[in-house]
Design an enzyme around this catalytic site. Structure first.
Site, PDB file in Angstrom:
ATOM      1  N   ILE A 187       0.859  -1.190   0.000  1.00  0.00           N
ATOM      2  CA  ILE A 187       0.000   0.000   0.000  1.00  0.00           C
ATOM      3  C   ILE A 187       0.895   1.240   0.000  1.00  0.00           C
ATOM      4  O   ILE A 187       1.768   1.383   0.848  1.00  0.00           O
ATOM      5  CB  ILE A 187      -0.906   0.004   1.246  1.00  0.00           C
ATOM      6  CG1 ILE A 187      -1.773  -1.256   1.277  1.00  0.00           C
ATOM      7  CG2 ILE A 187      -1.791   1.253   1.267  1.00  0.00           C
ATOM      8  CD1 ILE A 187      -2.441  -1.503   2.621  1.00  0.00           C
ATOM      9  N   GLY A 188       0.709   2.113  -0.994  1.00  0.00           N
ATOM     10  CA  GLY A 188       1.504   3.335  -1.069  1.00  0.00           C
ATOM     11  C   GLY A 188       2.823   3.189  -1.801  1.00  0.00           C
ATOM     12  O   GLY A 188       3.642   4.110  -1.791  1.00  0.00           O
ATOM     13  N   LYS A 191       2.188   1.810  -7.301  1.00  0.00           N
ATOM     14  CA  LYS A 191       1.778   0.912  -8.381  1.00  0.00           C
ATOM     15  C   LYS A 191       0.962   1.640  -9.451  1.00  0.00           C
ATOM     16  O   LYS A 191       1.226   1.529 -10.644  1.00  0.00           O
ATOM     17  CB  LYS A 191       0.928  -0.236  -7.811  1.00  0.00           C
ATOM     18  CG  LYS A 191       1.584  -1.023  -6.711  1.00  0.00           C
ATOM     19  CD  LYS A 191       0.679  -2.106  -6.176  1.00  0.00           C
ATOM     20  CE  LYS A 191      -0.539  -1.578  -5.433  1.00  0.00           C
ATOM     21  NZ  LYS A 191      -0.198  -0.871  -4.182  1.00  0.00           N
ATOM     22  N   GLU A 209      -7.011  -1.123 -10.352  1.00  0.00           N
ATOM     23  CA  GLU A 209      -7.849  -1.776  -9.348  1.00  0.00           C
ATOM     24  C   GLU A 209      -8.949  -0.829  -8.871  1.00  0.00           C
ATOM     25  O   GLU A 209      -8.697   0.348  -8.609  1.00  0.00           O
ATOM     26  CB  GLU A 209      -6.998  -2.224  -8.162  1.00  0.00           C
ATOM     27  CG  GLU A 209      -7.769  -3.065  -7.170  1.00  0.00           C
ATOM     28  CD  GLU A 209      -6.876  -3.631  -6.084  1.00  0.00           C
ATOM     29  OE1 GLU A 209      -7.323  -4.564  -5.403  1.00  0.00           O
ATOM     30  OE2 GLU A 209      -5.750  -3.138  -5.921  1.00  0.00           O
ATOM     31  N   ASP A 260      -2.239  -2.390 -12.473  1.00  0.00           N
ATOM     32  CA  ASP A 260      -1.577  -1.993 -11.223  1.00  0.00           C
ATOM     33  C   ASP A 260      -1.816  -3.014 -10.107  1.00  0.00           C
ATOM     34  O   ASP A 260      -1.685  -2.698  -8.932  1.00  0.00           O
ATOM     35  CB  ASP A 260      -2.018  -0.588 -10.782  1.00  0.00           C
ATOM     36  CG  ASP A 260      -3.456  -0.536 -10.295  1.00  0.00           C
ATOM     37  OD1 ASP A 260      -4.230  -1.497 -10.546  1.00  0.00           O
ATOM     38  OD2 ASP A 260      -3.824   0.475  -9.665  1.00  0.00           O
ATOM     39  N   GLU A 321      -7.190   5.362   5.226  1.00  0.00           N
ATOM     40  CA  GLU A 321      -5.871   4.737   5.271  1.00  0.00           C
ATOM     41  C   GLU A 321      -4.979   5.291   6.387  1.00  0.00           C
ATOM     42  O   GLU A 321      -3.929   4.720   6.679  1.00  0.00           O
ATOM     43  CB  GLU A 321      -5.138   4.938   3.936  1.00  0.00           C
ATOM     44  CG  GLU A 321      -5.714   4.133   2.783  1.00  0.00           C
ATOM     45  CD  GLU A 321      -4.907   4.323   1.510  1.00  0.00           C
ATOM     46  OE1 GLU A 321      -5.051   3.484   0.598  1.00  0.00           O
ATOM     47  OE2 GLU A 321      -4.147   5.315   1.417  1.00  0.00           O
TER      48      GLU A 321
END
Length: 374
Positions: A187-188, A191, A209, A260, A321
């Site tokens: 995550i982060g 991508k 995504e 991605d 997040e």
């Protein structure tokens, strides 16, 4: 990501190895400004406004997210590195001359820069090569197409078209060997940014995504134990359907597909988030669905250290997040590396990008691209 602009540049050289000077300049422009989309023929033209050797001239179309002022700064830097000394008053011979002609329909006038170039309509050595790559492009001030400006110019210079062609530096980063590229990472990790840039530069079909549409995601970050299973099931179903639809309906006008994510991320995340009994059931369903999906020709894993991941997550500012903890990211990373270690597949490439910024620094982007194709 900032929108791409179409930038038309005129290049000329009348000192040293003129053809090689043009080629070197185009390579530097590709590395420092943006993707070179079109390159005109090379023309031998007489020096204008001063006594000097004949020039070799060409025009190129570049796509970049840089502002006109930053493009100009980059051009001046390239010229300086190649030995050009811009001096006030009068024209002189030079190893390279790079002028901004047009930036989309931008009209700009300042001490530093005027767009469109104020003299382009009076220079056949500019208009002839430009008409090759932008005949139907409108001049934003004169409201005339480039081909019409060429027909109307009062410049009667004789141009000699050369048989030798310049090479697009893009060929050094050619991804045409791959039909399907999957870009993965924590995550982060970046991508989506990388996949989007590659798709744009190489006219590839982009698959992103659809995590924003998942109603369980914000709930999961508040209560992981309760929402882990419905979240992972919904992601699995959506990824399966998206890849099945988008890749099997391959667009023949696109050179390849860039995604991605890879569907295998479903299993990696599920192993971290689900209870053991849930994971066993989930794994059975995953393998049934996974058999039907095309496999990527190359699988890229972007490794970022945890500190950089947390910085990136904070910068992009998604509320749900912000509660992600370092320990969770470490578990996800371990899951990916364990998966990669067990594959024994030369299609998988792990790229350590902890010290790179391929979003803001084009040279970093090209470094990543070269590692993918090599």
């Amino acid at each position: 990501m900032k929108p791409l602009q179409n930038i038309y540049l005129s290049l000329g050289s009348n000192l040293g190895n003129k053809f090689e000077n043009l080629q070197q300049a185009i390579t530097s422009i590709y590395e420092e400004i943006g993707a070179v989309i079109k390159i005109s023929s090379v023309y031998k033209t007489p020096a204008m406004g001063f006594e000097g050797d004949d020039f070799l001239n060409c025009a190129i179309l570049v796509q970049s997210t840089l502002s006109p002022n930053k493009i100009m700064d980059a051009i001046l830097s390239i010229e300086k590195k190649m030995g050009r000394q811009r001096k006030k008053g009068g024209y002189t011979s030079r190893p390279i001359d790079i002028d901004i002609l047009l930036v989309d329909a931008v009209i700009k006038e300042s001490k530093k820069l005027t767009i469109p170039h104020p003299e382009m309509q009076n220079r056949k050595f500019v208009l002839q090569p430009l008409a090759e790559i932008a005949a139907q492009t409108d001049h934003p001030v004169f409201k005339k197409k480039i081909i019409k400006l060429l027909a109307e110019t009062t410049d009667e210079s004789q141009l000699e078209k050369q048989s030798k062609w310049l090479v697009n530096p893009k060929s050094d980063y050619d991804i045409s060997a791959f039909n399907y590229i999957a870009i993965e990472g924590n995550i982060g990790a970046g991508k989506t940014s990388l996949a989007t840039q590659i798709a744009s530069d190489f006219n590839a079909k982009l698959i992103l995504e659809r995590f924003k549409d998942n109603p369980f995601l914000p709930k999961f970050y508040k209560d992981q134990q309760r929402y882990a299973f419905p979240l992972e099931m919904s992601f699995l179903a959506d990824r399966y359907q998206q890849l099945l639809d988008d890749i099997k309906q391959f667009d023949l006008f696109k050179e390849c597909v860039v995604a991605d994510y890879d569907v295998y991320k479903s299993l990696i995340f599920a192993k971290v988030t689900l209870a053991e009994e849930e994971y066993i059931l989930y794994k059975k369903l995953f393998h049934l669905m996974h058999k039907e999906l095309p496999k990527p020709d190359v699988y890229i894993y972007l490794y970022q250290n945890t500190e950089r991941l947390l910085e990136n997550i904070q910068k992009r500012g998604r509320k749900y997040e912000q509660s992600i903890e370092a320990d969770y990211l470490k578990k996800i990373n371990q899951g990916y590396l364990e998966f990669i270690k067990n594959q024994h597949d030369n299609r998988i490439k792990v790229l350590d990008i902890s010290e790179l910024d391929f979003v803001k620094n084009r040279k970093d982007y090209l470094t990543v691209l070269k590692q993918i194709v090599n």
